[in-house]
Design a protein around this motif. Sequence first.
Motif, PDB file in Angstrom:
ATOM      1  N   ARG A 339       3.378 -12.899  -2.495  1.00 19.53           N
ATOM      2  CA  ARG A 339       2.576 -12.640  -3.702  1.00 19.53           C
ATOM      3  C   ARG A 339       3.171 -13.375  -4.901  1.00 19.53           C
ATOM      4  N   THR A 378      -4.853  -5.913  -0.688  1.00 21.34           N
ATOM      5  CA  THR A 378      -5.051  -4.469  -0.791  1.00 21.34           C
ATOM      6  C   THR A 378      -4.443  -3.944  -2.091  1.00 21.34           C
ATOM      7  N   GLN A 379      -4.860  -2.737  -2.438  1.00 22.96           N
ATOM      8  CA  GLN A 379      -4.392  -2.068  -3.662  1.00 22.96           C
ATOM      9  C   GLN A 379      -3.418  -0.971  -3.254  1.00 22.96           C
ATOM     10  N   SER A 380      -2.173  -1.051  -3.734  1.00 19.66           N
ATOM     11  CA  SER A 380      -1.169  -0.085  -3.286  1.00 19.66           C
ATOM     12  C   SER A 380      -1.263   1.246  -4.022  1.00 19.66           C
ATOM     13  N   GLY A 381      -1.593   1.212  -5.346  1.00 16.90           N
ATOM     14  CA  GLY A 381      -1.432   2.429  -6.124  1.00 16.90           C
ATOM     15  C   GLY A 381      -0.003   2.918  -5.955  1.00 16.90           C
ATOM     16  N   PRO A 413      -1.419  -4.976  -7.042  1.00 12.49           N
ATOM     17  CA  PRO A 413      -2.879  -5.054  -6.976  1.00 12.49           C
ATOM     18  C   PRO A 413      -3.267  -6.112  -5.950  1.00 12.49           C
ATOM     19  N   PRO A 414      -4.520  -6.171  -5.554  1.00 10.83           N
ATOM     20  CA  PRO A 414      -4.947  -7.257  -4.669  1.00 10.83           C
ATOM     21  C   PRO A 414      -4.933  -8.592  -5.409  1.00 10.83           C
ATOM     22  N   SER A 415      -4.619  -9.650  -4.697  1.00 16.60           N
ATOM     23  CA  SER A 415      -4.584 -10.979  -5.296  1.00 16.60           C
ATOM     24  C   SER A 415      -5.985 -11.418  -5.706  1.00 16.60           C
ATOM     25  N   ASN A 416      -6.078 -12.055  -6.863  1.00 12.61           N
ATOM     26  CA  ASN A 416      -7.369 -12.606  -7.282  1.00 12.61           C
ATOM     27  C   ASN A 416      -7.546 -14.046  -6.819  1.00 12.61           C
ATOM     28  N   LEU A 495      -4.611   1.656   2.880  1.00 11.93           N
ATOM     29  CA  LEU A 495      -4.754   1.017   1.574  1.00 11.93           C
ATOM     30  C   LEU A 495      -6.158   0.435   1.410  1.00 11.93           C
ATOM     31  N   TYR A 497      -9.019  -2.171   0.342  1.00 11.04           N
ATOM     32  CA  TYR A 497      -9.116  -3.614   0.196  1.00 11.04           C
ATOM     33  C   TYR A 497      -9.856  -3.984  -1.079  1.00 11.04           C
ATOM     34  N   SER A 498      -9.566  -5.176  -1.565  1.00 13.18           N
ATOM     35  CA  SER A 498     -10.369  -5.729  -2.645  1.00 13.18           C
ATOM     36  C   SER A 498     -11.807  -5.886  -2.146  1.00 13.18           C
TER      37      SER A 498
END
Length: 570
Positions: A339, A378-381, A413-416, A495, A497-498
Amino acid sequence: MKGPIRNSLFWRNILCVAVCLLISSGCSFLPRKKTVWQQPCYAEPNPDGIGNWSLAVAEESYAAAQHSEAAECPDCVDLYYQAATTSWPVMERELAKQGKTSVRSAELHRSAVAKLLVTAQRFGRWDPCRGVTVSTTCGKTHLPTTYQGFTWGPEEFRQLEPAGNYASPNISRAFRNGGLGVPLVVVRETAYRQPFTQKERIFSATAVLRPNDSQSGYQLEFHDPLRENTTVVAGTQVPLANDITAPFVFATQGENRQWLNGFLLPGRADDRDGLFMIEPFQPGKIPVVFIHGLLSDPATWVDVINELRAKPELNEHYQWWAFRYATGEPFLTSAARLRRQMTELRQTYDPTHCDTALSQTVLVGHSLGGLVAKLQVTQSGDRLWRTVADRPLANVLTTPQTRRDLHDAFFFPPSNSVARVVYIGTPHEGSPLARRPIGRLGSALVDPSERSEMMHSQLVCDNPNLFSPELQKRFPTSIDLLEPTSPLLNATLALPYSPSVALHSIVGYGYHTCTGEPSDSVVPVHSARLQGVQSEKDVQAKHEYLHRDPITIAEIARILRIHLRQNGLY
């Protein structure tokens, strides 16, 4: 793991047995045969010019050049140049009259040019920025040299090797064609290292020696066979010789792949680790990032990349990258590094985010590499952190650097930049091999870095009862995290996903795990399946071969075409 026992013959034998067993059921592709690289077959001298009187001068020069080369005389460079320049007009006349050259004129010219380059390097007559130095009736001169179609600069053409016959267990088929010119392997050796480009890279080129535009002399041309395949001679479009597979084979001669160190000794990174581009950065092209699996390295992808690059419609729009990481360390750590480096690479080459192609990156992950890819989209929170710790990270007593490292691994956060992921034999729900004795032995053999041990010790000592049992004794290895009962693994499965990322699965079948489950021999079918994917392809193949199976490669190519179509490029 410390002390005299580690150096004993007994322990070394146990280590070797364990590693061999892991390899036999793991991701590493270790061919039994070795790579064979042979020099090309050069034309035999024919000084009498039998069969073609128009080549008599060229034949005489070529024979003299070979004799001079055998005597280690630098004059052979000039004689090979004479043979090449006196055979060219013959080929040109033949093309003008017949639309093709005779076998002998083409063979003689090609051999003379190849030998010119070989001997020029041997006798110090080659400089990539100035060209080949030859002696003519007008004195010494540097042949004008041009480089056409390359992403590499002239200064990087340090070592030139004519491509000959070869065979490699890493390559299923060779992409090479006959034509005008000499197919070459170019070894890049330069002190200047472009960001995210490895210091030593090997690529292909085609060398052509022909009259310059003014017809007052000859020039040396280097063509990139990935981007140029024809040229015009005597008003006729003729194909250029090419060999785009040779660099992959040449690079694996006596290969020293450090995947075992990357498994047993995570944290001992070398300058090859991390994200890197196979060619220099190409604006406007979509990156495809290949992520290898456990007990492996990027060399496991050479067959896949060889096949995909040979498809012009793909190579025109994609640039090929790879990520090398220590497979013994927790995949959360490797994912955090990827990342960070994806962000750094874009900041380096596209700081204003104007290159929309970089927002359409495709990740292709095999086995453990698929889990590394998953943590990019994915979004970890705080889900992962709550799985391993009983208090917020902000309340943990530790150093600022350790806090940053833990935050990078557990909160993201998920990669843009990533728009699509292809999972190949990915153990989303783990593998039973990880909890078998061989898996536990393999995990025990992993020797964490001193820094990792010190970090863990500090966290445990200063924060009693901070960690869950999974992390209490030490940071888990990659094998530990592949146990189906691993709380961390199961947390990653949950987790979100975006919503903008497209997912695809390639699932191996036809075999069984040690527990009898249908699988690719390592990853159960149910573990490799994932809900919500756009496509799923079942391939009958063993785990260690799944990613390079012809059906798998065809499926990757199909997915990449879909990606181009959805971006209006195909």
